[in-house]
Design a protein around this motif. Structure first.
Motif, PDB file in Angstrom:
ATOM      1  N   ARG A  68     -32.061 -27.183 -41.399  1.00  0.00           N
ATOM      2  CA  ARG A  68     -33.315 -26.876 -41.479  1.00  0.00           C
ATOM      3  C   ARG A  68     -34.027 -25.794 -40.504  1.00  0.00           C
ATOM      4  N   LEU A  69     -33.143 -25.538 -39.434  1.00  0.00           N
ATOM      5  CA  LEU A  69     -33.830 -24.716 -38.580  1.00  0.00           C
ATOM      6  C   LEU A  69     -33.315 -23.131 -38.858  1.00  0.00           C
ATOM      7  N   ARG A  70     -32.284 -23.141 -39.632  1.00  0.00           N
ATOM      8  CA  ARG A  70     -31.593 -21.876 -40.324  1.00  0.00           C
ATOM      9  C   ARG A  70     -32.662 -21.541 -41.233  1.00  0.00           C
ATOM     10  N   LYS A  71     -33.067 -22.289 -42.352  1.00  0.00           N
ATOM     11  CA  LYS A  71     -33.911 -22.275 -43.105  1.00  0.00           C
ATOM     12  C   LYS A  71     -35.433 -21.666 -42.829  1.00  0.00           C
ATOM     13  N   TYR A  72     -35.779 -22.156 -41.656  1.00  0.00           N
ATOM     14  CA  TYR A  72     -37.025 -21.943 -41.055  1.00  0.00           C
ATOM     15  C   TYR A  72     -37.001 -20.400 -40.461  1.00  0.00           C
ATOM     16  N   PHE A  73     -35.842 -20.211 -39.788  1.00  0.00           N
ATOM     17  CA  PHE A  73     -35.755 -18.757 -39.336  1.00  0.00           C
ATOM     18  C   PHE A  73     -35.332 -17.836 -40.431  1.00  0.00           C
ATOM     19  N   GLN A  74     -35.040 -18.061 -41.462  1.00  0.00           N
ATOM     20  CA  GLN A  74     -34.585 -17.127 -42.615  1.00  0.00           C
ATOM     21  C   GLN A  74     -36.026 -16.953 -43.373  1.00  0.00           C
ATOM     22  N   ARG A  75     -37.144 -17.911 -43.179  1.00  0.00           N
ATOM     23  CA  ARG A  75     -38.440 -17.531 -43.687  1.00  0.00           C
ATOM     24  C   ARG A  75     -39.035 -16.636 -42.833  1.00  0.00           C
ATOM     25  N   ILE A  76     -38.900 -16.750 -41.603  1.00  0.00           N
ATOM     26  CA  ILE A  76     -39.471 -15.824 -40.579  1.00  0.00           C
ATOM     27  C   ILE A  76     -38.861 -14.575 -40.828  1.00  0.00           C
ATOM     28  N   ARG A  77     -37.427 -14.225 -41.014  1.00  0.00           N
ATOM     29  CA  ARG A  77     -36.758 -13.028 -41.213  1.00  0.00           C
ATOM     30  C   ARG A  77     -37.309 -12.191 -42.585  1.00  0.00           C
ATOM     31  N   SER A  78     -37.580 -13.151 -43.735  1.00  0.00           N
ATOM     32  CA  SER A  78     -37.939 -12.612 -44.835  1.00  0.00           C
ATOM     33  C   SER A  78     -39.271 -12.144 -44.732  1.00  0.00           C
ATOM     34  N   PHE A  79     -40.158 -12.781 -44.124  1.00  0.00           N
ATOM     35  CA  PHE A  79     -41.563 -12.327 -44.084  1.00  0.00           C
ATOM     36  C   PHE A  79     -41.469 -10.915 -43.262  1.00  0.00           C
ATOM     37  N   LEU A  80     -40.818 -10.802 -42.237  1.00  0.00           N
ATOM     38  CA  LEU A  80     -40.985  -9.687 -41.575  1.00  0.00           C
ATOM     39  C   LEU A  80     -40.290  -8.555 -42.264  1.00  0.00           C
ATOM     40  N   LYS A  81     -39.177  -8.869 -43.135  1.00  0.00           N
ATOM     41  CA  LYS A  81     -38.529  -7.875 -44.043  1.00  0.00           C
ATOM     42  C   LYS A  81     -39.573  -7.390 -45.124  1.00  0.00           C
ATOM     43  N   GLU A  82     -40.348  -8.467 -45.915  1.00  0.00           N
ATOM     44  CA  GLU A  82     -41.468  -8.174 -46.850  1.00  0.00           C
ATOM     45  C   GLU A  82     -42.489  -7.389 -46.305  1.00  0.00           C
ATOM     46  N   LYS A  83     -42.741  -7.622 -45.057  1.00  0.00           N
ATOM     47  CA  LYS A  83     -43.998  -6.964 -44.556  1.00  0.00           C
ATOM     48  C   LYS A  83     -43.438  -5.515 -43.656  1.00  0.00           C
ATOM     49  N   GLU A  84     -42.217  -5.355 -44.124  1.00  0.00           N
ATOM     50  CA  GLU A  84     -41.680  -4.037 -43.549  1.00  0.00           C
ATOM     51  C   GLU A  84     -41.821  -4.003 -41.652  1.00  0.00           C
ATOM     52  N   HIS A  85     -41.688  -5.349 -41.153  1.00  0.00           N
ATOM     53  CA  HIS A  85     -41.763  -5.276 -39.736  1.00  0.00           C
ATOM     54  C   HIS A  85     -42.982  -4.668 -38.978  1.00  0.00           C
ATOM     55  N   SER A  86     -43.920  -4.908 -39.920  1.00  0.00           N
ATOM     56  CA  SER A  86     -45.338  -4.166 -39.384  1.00  0.00           C
ATOM     57  C   SER A  86     -45.744  -4.992 -38.141  1.00  0.00           C
ATOM     58  N   ARG A  87     -46.688  -4.229 -37.525  1.00  0.00           N
ATOM     59  CA  ARG A  87     -47.285  -4.951 -36.218  1.00  0.00           C
ATOM     60  C   ARG A  87     -48.081  -6.136 -36.473  1.00  0.00           C
ATOM     61  N   CYS A  88     -48.908  -6.316 -37.592  1.00  0.00           N
ATOM     62  CA  CYS A  88     -49.193  -7.620 -37.863  1.00  0.00           C
ATOM     63  C   CYS A  88     -48.493  -8.711 -38.393  1.00  0.00           C
ATOM     64  N   SER A  89     -47.250  -8.274 -38.666  1.00  0.00           N
ATOM     65  CA  SER A  89     -46.143  -9.301 -39.239  1.00  0.00           C
ATOM     66  C   SER A  89     -45.812 -10.004 -37.747  1.00  0.00           C
ATOM     67  N   TRP A  90     -45.566  -9.070 -36.826  1.00  0.00           N
ATOM     68  CA  TRP A  90     -44.872  -9.393 -35.562  1.00  0.00           C
ATOM     69  C   TRP A  90     -45.982 -10.108 -34.798  1.00  0.00           C
ATOM     70  N   GLU A  91     -47.252  -9.925 -35.135  1.00  0.00           N
ATOM     71  CA  GLU A  91     -48.290 -10.824 -34.466  1.00  0.00           C
ATOM     72  C   GLU A  91     -48.244 -12.346 -34.992  1.00  0.00           C
ATOM     73  N   SER A  92     -47.957 -12.287 -36.096  1.00  0.00           N
ATOM     74  CA  SER A  92     -47.775 -13.510 -36.815  1.00  0.00           C
ATOM     75  C   SER A  92     -46.614 -14.319 -36.175  1.00  0.00           C
ATOM     76  N   VAL A  93     -45.462 -13.864 -36.043  1.00  0.00           N
ATOM     77  CA  VAL A  93     -44.422 -14.285 -35.305  1.00  0.00           C
ATOM     78  C   VAL A  93     -44.692 -14.661 -34.058  1.00  0.00           C
ATOM     79  N   LYS A  94     -45.424 -13.800 -33.134  1.00  0.00           N
ATOM     80  CA  LYS A  94     -45.577 -14.182 -31.895  1.00  0.00           C
ATOM     81  C   LYS A  94     -46.561 -15.541 -31.967  1.00  0.00           C
TER      82      LYS A  94
END
Length: 188
Positions: free
Chosen positions: A143-169
């Motif tokens: 479950r946790l691996r899938k959760y972190f994969q969603r975060i990584r996919s989001f960052l990749k999709e958003k090209e690791h933008s500043r706003c995407s990192w703010e979502s992660v924070k």
């Protein structure tokens, strides 16, 4: 002369046994140590807060932290879950692609704290090897691996933008609420 040798040998034995005693002592206070780490981490994250631009607020996303993890009540599984969460965030935040407004010193301090706490929990888990609840442990890890994969996919999709990192924070902040719940369920 013989007395000095015995004293020296006794002292050497004491020095050799001391690390094992210190490690055991650390594990006895793991829950307390984790509570302090949680508090320090939230303070550090609070200090790194910045005002979100309207464009970032519009694009904030929720990563759906797996609620089954928060329902864990067994101390061993709670400890494993805390370890997995911290380890997952360490992997994401130590990325070379991190584009954030966080001050380098704050980021380094947070990563050092995260690494040290993850290692501490890992050492204690290794000392207290358990074989029961393997199935639950595996499900939680997945479950946790899938959760972190969603975060990584989001960052990749958003090209690791500043706003995407703010979502992660923001997600990291929320996750510490869950970590606090699990910490209360860890063994003393």
């Amino acid at each position: 002369m013989a007395c000095k040798r015995y004293r020296l040998a006794g002292f050497m034995c004491l020095l050799l046994l001391l690390p094992a005693q210190v490690t055991a002592l650390d594990c006895n206070f793991l829950k307390l140590q984790q509570q302090r780490f949680n508090s320090d981490s939230l303070e550090l994250l609070k200090g790194m807060r910045m005002k979100h631009s309207p464009e970032c607020l519009e694009n904030m996303t929720a990563f759906d932290f797996p609620k089954k993890i928060v329902e864990i009540h067994q101390p061993w599984l709670a400890t494993k879950a805390v370890h997995e969460i911290l380890h997952g965030f360490f992997g994401i935040l130590s990325s070379d692609l991190l584009q954030t407004s966080w001050a380098a010193a704050h980021r380094e301090r947070f990563l050092n704290m995260l690494y040290a706490q993850t290692e501490s929990i890992e050492r204690c888990l290794a000392e207290a090897k358990r074989t029961r609840r393997r199935k639950d442990e595996w499900k939680n890890k997945l479950r946790l691996r899938k959760y972190f994969q969603r975060i990584r996919s989001f960052l990749k999709e958003k090209e690791h933008s500043r706003c995407s990192w703010e979502s992660v924070k923001r997600e990291l902040w929320t996750s510490f609420v869950y970590i606090n719940i699990l910490t209360k369920r860890m063994a003393r």
